[in-house]
Design an enzyme around this catalytic site. Sequence first.
Site, mmCIF file in Angstrom:
data_model
loop_
_atom_site.group_PDB
_atom_site.id
_atom_site.type_symbol
_atom_site.label_atom_id
_atom_site.label_comp_id
_atom_site.label_asym_id
_atom_site.label_seq_id
_atom_site.Cartn_x
_atom_site.Cartn_y
_atom_site.Cartn_z
ATOM 1 N N ARG A 1 0.820 -1.212 0.000
ATOM 2 C CA ARG A 1 0.000 0.000 0.000
ATOM 3 C C ARG A 1 0.849 1.256 0.000
ATOM 4 N NH1 ARG A 1 -4.417 1.535 4.583
ATOM 5 N NH2 ARG A 1 -3.231 3.398 5.052
ATOM 6 N N CYS B 1 -1.572 8.529 0.675
ATOM 7 C CA CYS B 1 -1.335 9.953 0.470
ATOM 8 C C CYS B 1 -2.443 10.772 1.106
ATOM 9 C CB CYS B 1 -1.331 10.293 -1.021
ATOM 10 S SG CYS B 1 -0.279 9.275 -2.043
#
Length: 128
Positions: A102, A105
Amino acid sequence: MPKRAISSDKVFKPSLPFAQATEAGGFVFACSTGRDVEGRFAIGDVRAQTQQTIDNIRALIEAAGGTLKDVVKCTVYVTDREDWAPMNEVYFVNFAEDPPHRVSCIVSGLGSPDCLVEIDATAYLGKA
């Protein structure tokens, strides 16, 4: 390498000419937000939108013949740092076993001001 568009009647179809998902080289590329099939954002907080987003991705990967267990990578975009922990609660329930790689952001905005989370997922179905 041939590619094919993947779609699901369980997922909102945007008016713009975007594929809901694409399969190529044994991979499925799917990205979604927390919109229901009618195009409305899930009511509630980021938890509800995260679950709807994952449900949409699940439906697209299943339409290609896979499952969420086939997801090898996700990129998660969240618009508010305060939503990080609640988003993770829902994310890790859905990817509890052998979670995918993963990238995460925090962004200043997504395609709609009502959109709190977006997830871009790549699944490998093992068929080239």
